[in-house]
Design a protein around this motif. Structure first.
Motif, PDB file in Angstrom:
ATOM      1  N   GLY A 162       0.779  -1.231   0.000  1.00  0.00           N
ATOM      2  CA  GLY A 162       0.000   0.000   0.000  1.00  0.00           C
ATOM      3  C   GLY A 162       0.810   1.279   0.000  1.00  0.00           C
ATOM      4  O   GLY A 162       0.250   2.366  -0.071  1.00  0.00           O
ATOM      5  N   LYS A 163       2.143   1.151   0.102  1.00  0.00           N
ATOM      6  CA  LYS A 163       2.986   2.361   0.072  1.00  0.00           C
ATOM      7  C   LYS A 163       3.694   2.470  -1.273  1.00  0.00           C
ATOM      8  O   LYS A 163       4.164   1.472  -1.811  1.00  0.00           O
ATOM      9  CB  LYS A 163       4.057   2.284   1.163  1.00  0.00           C
ATOM     10  CG  LYS A 163       3.525   2.430   2.573  1.00  0.00           C
ATOM     11  CD  LYS A 163       4.702   2.723   3.523  1.00  0.00           C
ATOM     12  CE  LYS A 163       4.233   3.110   4.907  1.00  0.00           C
ATOM     13  NZ  LYS A 163       3.536   2.006   5.584  1.00  0.00           N
ATOM     14  N   LEU A 164       3.783   3.706  -1.769  1.00  0.00           N
ATOM     15  CA  LEU A 164       4.561   3.941  -2.988  1.00  0.00           C
ATOM     16  C   LEU A 164       6.009   4.128  -2.544  1.00  0.00           C
ATOM     17  O   LEU A 164       6.350   5.125  -1.917  1.00  0.00           O
ATOM     18  CB  LEU A 164       4.061   5.197  -3.704  1.00  0.00           C
ATOM     19  CG  LEU A 164       4.746   5.498  -5.035  1.00  0.00           C
ATOM     20  CD1 LEU A 164       4.342   4.478  -6.096  1.00  0.00           C
ATOM     21  CD2 LEU A 164       4.406   6.908  -5.509  1.00  0.00           C
ATOM     22  N   VAL A 165       6.872   3.133  -2.846  1.00  0.00           N
ATOM     23  CA  VAL A 165       8.239   3.200  -2.321  1.00  0.00           C
ATOM     24  C   VAL A 165       9.225   3.807  -3.312  1.00  0.00           C
ATOM     25  O   VAL A 165      10.295   4.261  -2.922  1.00  0.00           O
ATOM     26  CB  VAL A 165       8.742   1.818  -1.833  1.00  0.00           C
ATOM     27  CG1 VAL A 165       7.938   1.371  -0.619  1.00  0.00           C
ATOM     28  CG2 VAL A 165       8.680   0.773  -2.936  1.00  0.00           C
ATOM     29  N   GLN A 166       8.893   3.813  -4.603  1.00  0.00           N
ATOM     30  CA  GLN A 166       9.758   4.491  -5.569  1.00  0.00           C
ATOM     31  C   GLN A 166       8.948   4.838  -6.801  1.00  0.00           C
ATOM     32  O   GLN A 166       8.070   4.072  -7.224  1.00  0.00           O
ATOM     33  CB  GLN A 166      10.973   3.617  -5.943  1.00  0.00           C
ATOM     34  CG  GLN A 166      12.016   4.383  -6.742  1.00  0.00           C
ATOM     35  CD  GLN A 166      13.372   3.676  -6.832  1.00  0.00           C
ATOM     36  OE1 GLN A 166      13.512   2.517  -6.454  1.00  0.00           O
ATOM     37  NE2 GLN A 166      14.371   4.402  -7.326  1.00  0.00           N
ATOM     38  N   PHE A 167       9.251   5.992  -7.378  1.00  0.00           N
ATOM     39  CA  PHE A 167       8.581   6.442  -8.604  1.00  0.00           C
ATOM     40  C   PHE A 167       9.646   7.064  -9.489  1.00  0.00           C
ATOM     41  O   PHE A 167      10.366   7.957  -9.058  1.00  0.00           O
ATOM     42  CB  PHE A 167       7.487   7.462  -8.261  1.00  0.00           C
ATOM     43  CG  PHE A 167       6.623   7.846  -9.429  1.00  0.00           C
ATOM     44  CD1 PHE A 167       5.564   7.037  -9.823  1.00  0.00           C
ATOM     45  CD2 PHE A 167       6.865   9.017 -10.138  1.00  0.00           C
ATOM     46  CE1 PHE A 167       4.764   7.385 -10.904  1.00  0.00           C
ATOM     47  CE2 PHE A 167       6.064   9.371 -11.218  1.00  0.00           C
ATOM     48  CZ  PHE A 167       5.010   8.550 -11.597  1.00  0.00           C
ATOM     49  N   GLY A 168       9.802   6.583 -10.692  1.00  0.00           N
ATOM     50  CA  GLY A 168      10.818   7.149 -11.575  1.00  0.00           C
ATOM     51  C   GLY A 168      10.787   6.430 -12.905  1.00  0.00           C
ATOM     52  O   GLY A 168       9.930   5.582 -13.146  1.00  0.00           O
ATOM     53  N   SER A 169      11.719   6.779 -13.783  1.00  0.00           N
ATOM     54  CA  SER A 169      11.765   6.098 -15.070  1.00  0.00           C
ATOM     55  C   SER A 169      12.201   4.656 -14.832  1.00  0.00           C
ATOM     56  O   SER A 169      12.846   4.355 -13.830  1.00  0.00           O
ATOM     57  CB  SER A 169      12.741   6.804 -16.009  1.00  0.00           C
ATOM     58  OG  SER A 169      14.067   6.577 -15.577  1.00  0.00           O
ATOM     59  N   PRO A 170      11.843   3.727 -15.762  1.00  0.00           N
ATOM     60  CA  PRO A 170      12.280   2.341 -15.580  1.00  0.00           C
ATOM     61  C   PRO A 170      13.799   2.255 -15.433  1.00  0.00           C
ATOM     62  O   PRO A 170      14.308   1.480 -14.632  1.00  0.00           O
ATOM     63  CB  PRO A 170      11.814   1.633 -16.849  1.00  0.00           C
ATOM     64  CG  PRO A 170      10.908   2.555 -17.563  1.00  0.00           C
ATOM     65  CD  PRO A 170      11.035   3.927 -16.978  1.00  0.00           C
ATOM     66  N   ARG A 171      14.498   3.082 -16.173  1.00  0.00           N
ATOM     67  CA  ARG A 171      15.954   3.066 -16.097  1.00  0.00           C
ATOM     68  C   ARG A 171      16.447   3.488 -14.704  1.00  0.00           C
ATOM     69  O   ARG A 171      17.331   2.862 -14.130  1.00  0.00           O
ATOM     70  CB  ARG A 171      16.532   3.985 -17.172  1.00  0.00           C
ATOM     71  CG  ARG A 171      18.041   4.040 -17.183  1.00  0.00           C
ATOM     72  CD  ARG A 171      18.530   4.942 -18.303  1.00  0.00           C
ATOM     73  NE  ARG A 171      18.452   4.269 -19.573  1.00  0.00           N
ATOM     74  CZ  ARG A 171      19.515   3.715 -20.175  1.00  0.00           C
ATOM     75  NH1 ARG A 171      20.703   3.778 -19.621  1.00  0.00           N
ATOM     76  NH2 ARG A 171      19.368   3.121 -21.320  1.00  0.00           N
ATOM     77  N   GLU A 172      15.829   4.561 -14.168  1.00  0.00           N
ATOM     78  CA  GLU A 172      16.214   5.008 -12.816  1.00  0.00           C
ATOM     79  C   GLU A 172      16.018   3.899 -11.793  1.00  0.00           C
ATOM     80  O   GLU A 172      16.856   3.684 -10.923  1.00  0.00           O
ATOM     81  CB  GLU A 172      15.347   6.194 -12.384  1.00  0.00           C
ATOM     82  CG  GLU A 172      15.902   7.568 -12.702  1.00  0.00           C
ATOM     83  CD  GLU A 172      14.783   8.620 -12.668  1.00  0.00           C
ATOM     84  OE1 GLU A 172      14.779   9.451 -13.562  1.00  0.00           O
ATOM     85  OE2 GLU A 172      13.915   8.567 -11.757  1.00  0.00           O
ATOM     86  N   ILE A 173      14.876   3.225 -11.895  1.00  0.00           N
ATOM     87  CA  ILE A 173      14.575   2.202 -10.893  1.00  0.00           C
ATOM     88  C   ILE A 173      15.483   0.995 -11.079  1.00  0.00           C
ATOM     89  O   ILE A 173      15.945   0.400 -10.114  1.00  0.00           O
ATOM     90  CB  ILE A 173      13.082   1.848 -10.927  1.00  0.00           C
ATOM     91  CG1 ILE A 173      12.317   3.056 -10.373  1.00  0.00           C
ATOM     92  CG2 ILE A 173      12.777   0.584 -10.116  1.00  0.00           C
ATOM     93  CD1 ILE A 173      10.851   3.015 -10.520  1.00  0.00           C
ATOM     94  N   TYR A 174      15.804   0.694 -12.314  1.00  0.00           N
ATOM     95  CA  TYR A 174      16.711  -0.423 -12.583  1.00  0.00           C
ATOM     96  C   TYR A 174      18.133  -0.091 -12.115  1.00  0.00           C
ATOM     97  O   TYR A 174      18.789  -0.907 -11.476  1.00  0.00           O
ATOM     98  CB  TYR A 174      16.712  -0.735 -14.087  1.00  0.00           C
ATOM     99  CG  TYR A 174      17.496  -1.972 -14.429  1.00  0.00           C
ATOM    100  CD1 TYR A 174      16.920  -3.238 -14.321  1.00  0.00           C
ATOM    101  CD2 TYR A 174      18.833  -1.879 -14.826  1.00  0.00           C
ATOM    102  CE1 TYR A 174      17.652  -4.371 -14.614  1.00  0.00           C
ATOM    103  CE2 TYR A 174      19.562  -3.013 -15.118  1.00  0.00           C
ATOM    104  CZ  TYR A 174      18.965  -4.259 -15.015  1.00  0.00           C
ATOM    105  OH  TYR A 174      19.686  -5.377 -15.292  1.00  0.00           O
ATOM    106  N   GLU A 175      18.572   1.128 -12.428  1.00  0.00           N
ATOM    107  CA  GLU A 175      19.975   1.471 -12.162  1.00  0.00           C
ATOM    108  C   GLU A 175      20.196   2.080 -10.791  1.00  0.00           C
ATOM    109  O   GLU A 175      21.329   2.141 -10.318  1.00  0.00           O
ATOM    110  CB  GLU A 175      20.478   2.458 -13.235  1.00  0.00           C
ATOM    111  CG  GLU A 175      20.560   1.819 -14.610  1.00  0.00           C
ATOM    112  CD  GLU A 175      21.039   2.787 -15.687  1.00  0.00           C
ATOM    113  OE1 GLU A 175      21.180   3.994 -15.411  1.00  0.00           O
ATOM    114  OE2 GLU A 175      21.254   2.310 -16.822  1.00  0.00           O
TER     115      GLU A 175
END
Ligand SMILES: Nc1ncnc2c1ncn2[C@@H]1O[C@H](COP(=O)(O)OP(=O)(O)O)[C@@H](O)[C@H]1O
Ligand SMILES: [Mg+2]
Length: 331
Positions: free
Chosen positions: A212-225
């Motif tokens: 229920g918590k949003l723990v990260q929001f960003g481009s797929p690349r940001e989240i991957y890297e």
């Protein structure tokens, strides 16, 4: 066209917290993919935006307007549900025409036919237009549900795992079609999937939900890297990131308890001995299942490798991630 914002959205069902203070801005024209395991709150997020359900606290805006008092129909969204919901006694054509036959829209019949035929072609369902909905396979029904969203011209699409019931070939065709329809129309998309490839290839932004918590929001690349935690790092990447105790290699920072190694963060050549347990040839690449100091590791190597099970190779980490005991990223 619509920017969508969620501010401080919380929602519980009885004792069960489905969303916990979720704040997120979805830019106009963005393709946002929500990731997270079953129960993370993905469907609930869509229901809050669609108006099918109300948040306990917090505000949703669409195109700058607080939509709390708007019905689902007034929100100008088209939704595709996880479970298809067709009119069973209608033919495929009638199901696809239905959203356009609304008296408010006043769409001319020729225009309706043009749109229905175009959408049927994209979804590879033209040959079934005169079949009853009940005479379709599950995958065909799902395509008609997607079609009913696509014939309209909403400012916002909400789709809940729309491709999950389709076979691999159709899924990859439709992934490309959906992405280009969304990009061409400029509509905003909020899309739920479990599929890594869909997330990486379609999303302009990824939202990672954890209980229920949003723990990260960003481009797929940001989240991957640049993942914020083991949990976020594990949502993207195939094969998954390897997580080991941080002291199996030297050089871990003080607070680190775990080291995270994506396949490409494992250097093969000079380093420490590691045992090749299994060699999996996948055509375009080869997966190596390694045993390292009694831990299992998966990495990839080139398709034409001559490595065999039972051999020893040397490995070392290359720019790995480090995490603390809570799973949060420390470096
Ligand atoms: N109508 C409902 N009644 C009771 N619990 C619900 C309801 N809808 C969702 N939940 C609970 O809220 C949590 C989030 O559910 P959901 O948003 O469906 O997750 P996801 O789509 O990520 O699998 C889960 O624990 C689920 O059991
Ligand atoms: Mg769901």
């Amino acid at each position: 066209m619509a920017e969508v914002t969620l501010s401080g959205i919380s929602k519980s069902y009885g004792d069960q917290v489905a969303l916990d203070d979720v704040t997120m801005t979805i830019p106009d024209g963005a393709f946002v993919v929500l990731l997270g395991p079953t129960g993370a709150g993905k469907t609930t997020t869509l229901r809050m935006v669609s108006g099918l359900d109300r948040p306990d606290t917090g505000t949703v805006t669409i195109g700058g307007r607080d939509v709390a008092s708007y019905t689902p129909a007034q929100r100008d969204v088209a939704m595709v549900f996880q479970q298809y919901s067709l009119y069973p006694h209608f033919t495929v054509r009638q199901n696809l025409e239905f959203p356009l036959k609304s008296p408010i829209l006043q769409t001319p019949q020729a225009e309706i036919e043009r749109k229905v035929n175009a959408v049927a072609e994209v979804l590879q369902i033209s040959h079934k237009l005169d079949n009853k909905a009940t005479a379709l396979s599950g995958g065909e029904m799902q395509r008609v549900s997607i079609g009913r969203a696509l014939v309209r011209d909403p400012s916002l699409y909400l789709m809940d795992e729309p491709l999950s019931s389709l076979d691999a070939k159709l899924r990859s065709d439709l992934r490309i079609e959906l992405k280009s329809i969304q990009a061409d129309s400029g509509a905003t998309m909020l899309y739920v999937t479990h599929d890594q490839t869909e997330a990486m290839t379609m999303a302009t932004h990824v939202g990672v939900l954890d209980e229920g918590k949003l723990v990260q929001f960003g481009s797929p690349r940001e989240i991957y890297e640049n993942p914020v935690s083991i949990y976020a790092a594990s949502r993207l990447g195939q094969p998954r990131i390897n997580v080991l105790p941080s002291d199996v290699f030297g050089g871990a920072p003080n607070k680190a308890t775990h080291i995270g190694l994506r396949p490409e963060q494992i250097f093969q050549g000079e380093g420490e001995d590691s045992f090749v347990r299994r060699v999996e040839h996948l055509g375009d690449q080869t997966r190596l299942h390694l045993s390292f100091k009694s831990h299992d590791l998966i990495t990839v190597t080139d398709a034409h490798t001559t490595l065999k099970e039972g051999e020893i190779i040397q490995i070392r980490p290359e720019n790995p991630f480090y995490f603390d005991a809570s799973g949060a990223r420390v470096s």
